[in-house]
Write an enzyme that holds these catalytic residues in place. Sequence first.
Site, PDB file in Angstrom:
ATOM      1  N   ASP A 227       0.823  -1.216   0.000  1.00 12.79           N
ATOM      2  CA  ASP A 227       0.000   0.000   0.000  1.00 12.79           C
ATOM      3  C   ASP A 227       0.849   1.255   0.000  1.00 12.79           C
ATOM      4  O   ASP A 227       0.320   2.365  -0.120  1.00 12.79           O
ATOM      5  CB  ASP A 227      -0.940  -0.009   1.211  1.00 12.79           C
ATOM      6  CG  ASP A 227      -2.122   0.935   1.041  1.00 12.79           C
ATOM      7  OD1 ASP A 227      -2.580   1.120  -0.103  1.00 12.79           O
ATOM      8  OD2 ASP A 227      -2.596   1.495   2.043  1.00 12.79           O
ATOM      9  N   SER A 251      -7.792   5.299  -0.704  1.00 15.60           N
ATOM     10  CA  SER A 251      -7.849   4.016  -1.395  1.00 15.60           C
ATOM     11  C   SER A 251      -9.282   3.505  -1.399  1.00 15.60           C
ATOM     12  O   SER A 251      -9.995   3.597  -0.396  1.00 15.60           O
ATOM     13  CB  SER A 251      -6.945   2.991  -0.698  1.00 15.60           C
ATOM     14  OG  SER A 251      -5.603   3.430  -0.690  1.00 15.60           O
ATOM     15  N   GLN A 301      -4.761  -1.437  -7.596  1.00 17.52           N
ATOM     16  CA  GLN A 301      -5.508  -0.603  -6.660  1.00 17.52           C
ATOM     17  C   GLN A 301      -6.144   0.558  -7.401  1.00 17.52           C
ATOM     18  O   GLN A 301      -5.543   1.131  -8.322  1.00 17.52           O
ATOM     19  CB  GLN A 301      -4.595  -0.046  -5.560  1.00 17.52           C
ATOM     20  CG  GLN A 301      -5.323   0.763  -4.491  1.00 17.52           C
ATOM     21  CD  GLN A 301      -4.369   1.428  -3.521  1.00 17.52           C
ATOM     22  OE1 GLN A 301      -3.784   2.458  -3.823  1.00 17.52           O
ATOM     23  NE2 GLN A 301      -4.203   0.829  -2.342  1.00 17.52           N
TER      24      GLN A 301
END
Length: 313
Positions: A227, A251, A301
């Site tokens: 991340d 996110s 993502q």
Amino acid sequence: MTDSASRNLDFDNVERPTPAELTAQLVDLLTVEKIDNDRFRGRPQVDGIGRVFGGQVIAQGLQAAQASIGDGKVAHSLHAYFLRGGEEGPPIDYTIARDFDGRSFANRRAVASQDGTPILNLTASFQTPEDGLAHENMPFPHVADPETLKSDYQLRREIFADKLDLMSEGQRRFMVRPRPIEMRPTDGLHWMSTTPRTPKSQTWFKTVGKLPDDPALHRAVIAYASDYTLLGTAAIAHGLSWMRGELVGASLDHAIWFHAPARADEWLLYDTDSPWSGNGRGYNRGRIFTEGGTLVASVAQEGMMRKRRSKAN
């Protein structure tokens, strides 16, 4: 921490735990506690402030799912949706649903909650390791060796040591805080650039100390680190930065496919790019390689990405 104390934060007087202590803190953070059948609890980040780091919730959710699977099967993919921002301080509870248990594959769902409010849904798939048709069609990027590069911390110190007084408390804490994962970007601090360019980035990473020989923990650490830097890749195309307060974002979802075992305490290359952004969202991809060039994981993502509007005078 009082405001006056935070104002005195700098790179020299901040408490710096040893690499072994930092690594132990990370292991402790990613070790979930079983509190009931298929219910687990994740610890909060030591001295955490503001919103919970998304990689922490993903990694703890994966650890809860892995703890429910038993021996024989290993995680090969996960898909997570961020529902709400978590708050640093309170623990995070994980409830597991055993959706499928087959001979070769199994599936688990984890719901992460704080004070009874869901903040993330995660689904993980597990497989019994087996031999099969194999190929790799992802060339290893031509990048500098990690030992020849400066760490993210060194770069921040060089650039911002005399600018900390101009920052908010959160920005100062971000700059000076020692981290259990060392990152060495191949292209400097791309979030400092104001020039739009091709949205690609490469960063070497590993824990600052040695981890226990637990493959499930190494997968969780890789999930945690995945991340980092990813959402910011889409911003490179626009010459904008969250750190300069030019963007508002979060996110939305996160997916990982684990292709091969890897140690997270040895150098791994995180190669990211962003093929598209629009409609207030940015899409990003990542590939994680060993130093020897083996592709060990793929990541995708999408995040909310909006240009911050200036306040009216």
